[in-house]
Design a protein around this motif. Structure first.
Motif, short mmCIF file in Angstrom:
data_model
loop_
_atom_site.label_atom_id
_atom_site.label_comp_id
_atom_site.label_asym_id
_atom_site.label_seq_id
_atom_site.Cartn_x
_atom_site.Cartn_y
_atom_site.Cartn_z
N PRO A 96 11.12 12.52 -12.26
CA PRO A 96 10.04 11.60 -12.64
C PRO A 96 8.89 12.30 -13.37
N THR A 97 9.22 12.89 -14.49
CA THR A 97 8.19 13.50 -15.33
C THR A 97 7.53 12.42 -16.19
N ALA A 98 6.38 12.73 -16.72
CA ALA A 98 5.69 11.77 -17.60
C ALA A 98 6.58 11.42 -18.80
N GLU A 99 7.34 12.40 -19.29
CA GLU A 99 8.22 12.16 -20.44
C GLU A 99 9.29 11.12 -20.11
N ARG A 100 9.90 11.26 -18.93
CA ARG A 100 10.96 10.33 -18.54
C ARG A 100 10.38 8.97 -18.16
N MET A 101 9.22 8.96 -17.56
CA MET A 101 8.60 7.68 -17.23
C MET A 101 8.24 6.91 -18.50
N ILE A 102 7.77 7.61 -19.50
CA ILE A 102 7.39 6.92 -20.74
C ILE A 102 8.64 6.38 -21.44
N GLU A 103 9.75 7.09 -21.34
CA GLU A 103 11.02 6.56 -21.88
C GLU A 103 11.37 5.23 -21.23
N TRP A 104 11.24 5.18 -19.90
CA TRP A 104 11.53 3.95 -19.16
C TRP A 104 10.59 2.83 -19.61
N ILE A 105 9.30 3.16 -19.74
CA ILE A 105 8.31 2.14 -20.12
C ILE A 105 8.61 1.58 -21.51
N VAL A 106 8.92 2.46 -22.47
CA VAL A 106 9.24 1.99 -23.83
C VAL A 106 10.43 1.04 -23.79
N ARG A 107 11.47 1.42 -23.05
CA ARG A 107 12.68 0.60 -23.01
C ARG A 107 12.41 -0.77 -22.36
N GLU A 108 11.75 -0.76 -21.23
CA GLU A 108 11.56 -2.01 -20.48
C GLU A 108 10.54 -2.94 -21.14
N VAL A 109 9.46 -2.38 -21.67
CA VAL A 109 8.45 -3.23 -22.32
C VAL A 109 9.02 -3.80 -23.62
N SER A 110 9.77 -3.00 -24.36
CA SER A 110 10.35 -3.46 -25.63
C SER A 110 11.26 -4.67 -25.40
N ARG A 111 11.96 -4.66 -24.26
CA ARG A 111 12.91 -5.74 -23.98
C ARG A 111 12.26 -7.11 -23.85
N ILE A 112 10.99 -7.14 -23.44
CA ILE A 112 10.38 -8.46 -23.20
C ILE A 112 9.24 -8.78 -24.17
N LEU A 113 9.06 -7.96 -25.18
CA LEU A 113 8.04 -8.30 -26.19
C LEU A 113 8.51 -9.49 -27.01
N PRO A 114 7.58 -10.37 -27.41
CA PRO A 114 7.97 -11.46 -28.30
C PRO A 114 8.53 -10.94 -29.62
#
Ligand SMILES: [Zn+2]
Length: 136
Positions: A96-114
């Motif tokens: 759970p490094t900041a690098e891996r957490m940011i990867e998760w955030i990019v993927r999950e937020v991108s999925r639900i953006l309009p």
């Protein structure tokens, strides 16, 4: 190009299991996240996206997943150490490094953006002087 940025904070604990040093101990951070997205201004609202809606998206992804949780790599060592722990654990396939957490955030937020809106830049601060960033 016009962009908007939302900043949020969340509290979480983690440990790096493949690390020799202090970060192998459970410790916490007040994570600060900056999320920037760019796109056309909607002529109806004169906004790219209502900041309230962006905040809601971040609540439904980042905060519900990470906030006030113990973030751990899903490996036999951690499964054994925390077998009896009944609190909120966020298991990751990676450390759970900041690098891996940011990867998760990019993927999950991108999925639900309009449609038509895209993330362009993210920063995830572990401390005031240390952050991981992502750019499109
Ligand atoms: Zn840390």
């Amino acid at each position: 190009m016009i962009c908007i940025t939302k900043k949020i904070e969340f509290e979480a604990a983690h440990r790096l299991s493949n690390y020799s040093g202090a970060c192998s101990q459970i410790h916490g951070h007040t994570y600060k996240l900056e999320v920037t997205l760019c796109g056309p201004i909607d002529p109806e609202t004169d906004m790219i996206m209502d900041f309230k809606n962006l905040k809601l998206i971040l609540q439904n992804t980042v905060l519900s997943h990470f906030d006030h949780s113990l973030i751990l790599k899903d490996n036999p060592e951690n499964r054994m150490i925390f077998a009896d722990y009944s609190g909120k654990v966020t298991w990751m396939e990676t450390e759970p490094t900041a690098e891996r957490m940011i990867e998760w955030i990019v993927r999950e937020v991108s999925r639900i953006l309009p449609q038509g809106l895209a993330l362009t830049k993210l920063k995830l601060y572990e401390t005031s002087g240390s952050y991981a960033s992502w750019e499109k």
